[in-house]
Design a protein around this motif. Structure first.
Motif, PDB file in Angstrom:
ATOM      1  N   LEU A  51       0.814  -1.217   0.000  1.00 32.79           N
ATOM      2  CA  LEU A  51       0.000   0.000   0.000  1.00 32.79           C
ATOM      3  C   LEU A  51       0.849   1.269   0.000  1.00 32.79           C
ATOM      4  CD1 LEU A  51      -2.713  -1.148   2.570  1.00 32.79           C
ATOM      5  CD2 LEU A  51      -2.947  -1.011   0.072  1.00 32.79           C
ATOM      6  N   GLY A  52       2.157   1.130   0.001  1.00 32.85           N
ATOM      7  CA  GLY A  52       3.045   2.292   0.008  1.00 32.85           C
ATOM      8  C   GLY A  52       3.108   2.984   1.353  1.00 32.85           C
ATOM      9  N   LEU A  53       2.906   2.229   2.427  1.00 37.76           N
ATOM     10  CA  LEU A  53       2.905   2.789   3.774  1.00 37.76           C
ATOM     11  C   LEU A  53       4.022   2.188   4.616  1.00 37.76           C
ATOM     12  CD1 LEU A  53      -0.946   2.558   4.460  1.00 37.76           C
ATOM     13  CD2 LEU A  53       0.351   4.606   3.835  1.00 37.76           C
ATOM     14  N   SER A  54       4.326   2.840   5.701  1.00 39.36           N
ATOM     15  CA  SER A  54       5.228   2.297   6.711  1.00 39.36           C
ATOM     16  C   SER A  54       4.377   1.596   7.762  1.00 39.36           C
ATOM     17  CB  SER A  54       6.048   3.413   7.360  1.00 39.36           C
ATOM     18  OG  SER A  54       6.874   4.030   6.400  1.00 39.36           O
ATOM     19  N   CYS A  55       5.016   0.709   8.533  1.00 42.77           N
ATOM     20  CA  CYS A  55       4.284  -0.047   9.545  1.00 42.77           C
ATOM     21  C   CYS A  55       5.057  -0.053  10.857  1.00 42.77           C
ATOM     22  CB  CYS A  55       4.084  -1.491   9.057  1.00 42.77           C
ATOM     23  SG  CYS A  55       3.256  -2.554  10.262  1.00 42.77           S
ATOM     24  N   TYR A  56       4.350   0.216  11.924  1.00 43.89           N
ATOM     25  CA  TYR A  56       4.891   0.018  13.266  1.00 43.89           C
ATOM     26  C   TYR A  56       4.098  -1.132  13.864  1.00 43.89           C
ATOM     27  CZ  TYR A  56       6.596   0.786  17.964  1.00 43.89           C
ATOM     28  OH  TYR A  56       7.180   0.618  19.184  1.00 43.89           O
ATOM     29  N   ASN A  57       4.778  -2.237  14.158  1.00 42.90           N
ATOM     30  CA  ASN A  57       4.077  -3.450  14.572  1.00 42.90           C
ATOM     31  C   ASN A  57       4.499  -3.926  15.956  1.00 42.90           C
ATOM     32  OD1 ASN A  57       6.651  -4.204  13.772  1.00 42.90           O
ATOM     33  ND2 ASN A  57       6.017  -6.155  12.927  1.00 42.90           N
ATOM     34  N   ALA A  58       4.760  -2.988  16.838  1.00 38.52           N
ATOM     35  CA  ALA A  58       5.180  -3.343  18.190  1.00 38.52           C
ATOM     36  C   ALA A  58       4.290  -2.682  19.232  1.00 38.52           C
ATOM     37  CB  ALA A  58       6.640  -2.963  18.388  1.00 38.52           C
ATOM     38  N   ASP A  59       2.995  -2.845  19.078  1.00 41.98           N
ATOM     39  CA  ASP A  59       2.020  -2.306  20.030  1.00 41.98           C
ATOM     40  C   ASP A  59       2.100  -0.784  20.160  1.00 41.98           C
ATOM     41  OD1 ASP A  59       0.517  -4.476  20.696  1.00 41.98           O
ATOM     42  OD2 ASP A  59       1.597  -4.933  22.542  1.00 41.98           O
ATOM     43  N   TYR A  60       1.493  -0.107  19.224  1.00 39.46           N
ATOM     44  CA  TYR A  60       1.408   1.347  19.264  1.00 39.46           C
ATOM     45  C   TYR A  60       0.197   1.723  20.107  1.00 39.46           C
ATOM     46  CZ  TYR A  60       1.601   6.195  17.734  1.00 39.46           C
ATOM     47  OH  TYR A  60       1.708   7.574  17.696  1.00 39.46           O
ATOM     48  N   TYR A  61       0.428   2.196  21.308  1.00 39.31           N
ATOM     49  CA  TYR A  61      -0.646   2.503  22.253  1.00 39.31           C
ATOM     50  C   TYR A  61      -1.640   1.348  22.329  1.00 39.31           C
ATOM     51  CZ  TYR A  61       1.287   7.162  22.475  1.00 39.31           C
ATOM     52  OH  TYR A  61       2.132   8.215  22.656  1.00 39.31           O
ATOM     53  N   SER A  62      -1.111   0.146  22.453  1.00 39.37           N
ATOM     54  CA  SER A  62      -1.850  -1.112  22.588  1.00 39.37           C
ATOM     55  C   SER A  62      -2.553  -1.563  21.313  1.00 39.37           C
ATOM     56  CB  SER A  62      -2.849  -1.057  23.751  1.00 39.37           C
ATOM     57  OG  SER A  62      -2.155  -0.852  24.960  1.00 39.37           O
ATOM     58  N   LEU A  63      -2.334  -0.898  20.202  1.00 43.43           N
ATOM     59  CA  LEU A  63      -2.811  -1.409  18.911  1.00 43.43           C
ATOM     60  C   LEU A  63      -1.772  -2.396  18.396  1.00 43.43           C
ATOM     61  CD1 LEU A  63      -3.939   1.931  17.267  1.00 43.43           C
ATOM     62  CD2 LEU A  63      -5.448   0.011  17.799  1.00 43.43           C
ATOM     63  N   ASP A  64      -2.218  -3.481  17.808  1.00 44.46           N
ATOM     64  CA  ASP A  64      -1.267  -4.470  17.300  1.00 44.46           C
ATOM     65  C   ASP A  64      -0.311  -3.853  16.292  1.00 44.46           C
ATOM     66  OD1 ASP A  64      -2.292  -6.508  18.870  1.00 44.46           O
ATOM     67  OD2 ASP A  64      -3.641  -7.244  17.308  1.00 44.46           O
ATOM     68  N   SER A  65      -0.844  -3.075  15.367  1.00 45.47           N
ATOM     69  CA  SER A  65      -0.014  -2.412  14.354  1.00 45.47           C
ATOM     70  C   SER A  65      -0.714  -1.158  13.866  1.00 45.47           C
ATOM     71  CB  SER A  65       0.214  -3.326  13.136  1.00 45.47           C
ATOM     72  OG  SER A  65       0.898  -4.486  13.494  1.00 45.47           O
TER      73      SER A  65
END
Length: 185
Positions: A51-65
């Motif tokens: 999708l041309g996006l970056s990903c943070y996948n280490a629990d961002y404010y308790s969101l999975d990604s």
């Protein structure tokens, strides 16, 4: 803006490209969750790249990604922490469909993002229970003050993997919240 349909199509492509890994890890919920979310080449990271996006996948404010445009990353302080000014996609993944998905839905509803995505895996042989759960989840979203906007923008996506052990895109279903019902993609 990334649409529910774009995300779902990217998800299906990534699933199709990772069948070998999925077959390898699907017998362990812990290992499958790592494959889906937290590995360095996880499914969600691959979707973000498509999708041309970056990903943070280490629990961002308790969101999975969370998926975001790099320009929305605030580059202050320690590089290992992520601070974002905007979230394109808030992503939750739950292996167990009947383990309280309402909590994941509630969490997504209070998160400011363009698209909210929840992936889970109901047992297809429990169709009546699955439908009851879908009705309950729909009513939770319908009760929010933003439900008309969520419906109009079609920005709440529920992806169901009916049997992620199968080697088929047909085992997946994408549902978008509308005020009347879940609309299948």
């Amino acid at each position: 803006m990334i649409t529910a349909r774009q995300f779902y199509q990217a998800w299906l492509e990534v699933i199709g490209n990772n069948q070998e890994k999925i077959q390898q890890y699907c017998h362990s919920k812990r290992d499958y969750t790592k494959l889906a979310i937290s590995d360095n080449d996880s499914l969600i990271i691959q979707v973000a790249e498509k999708l041309g996006l970056s990903c943070y996948n280490a629990d961002y404010y308790s969101l999975d990604s969370v998926l975001y445009h790099e320009q929305h990353r605030i580059k202050k302080g320690n590089d290992k922490y992520h601070y974002l000014s905007h979230i394109c996609v808030a992503f939750e993944h739950e292996n167990c469909f009947f383990s309280g998905l309402f909590q994941e839905v509630a969490h997504l509803l209070i998160t400011l993002s363009q698209l909210k995505v929840l992936v889970s895996y109901p047992n297809s042989f429990e169709e009546k229970k699955v439908n009851q759960e879908l009705v309950e989840l729909h009513s939770i979203i319908a009760q929010t003050p933003d439900s008309d906007q969520i419906s109009k923008k079609e920005n709440f996506l529920l992806i169901l993997g009916h049997n992620y052990k199968q080697d088929s895109k047909d085992s997946w279903k994408g549902l978008v919240f509308t005020t009347e019902e879940w609309k299948e993609l």
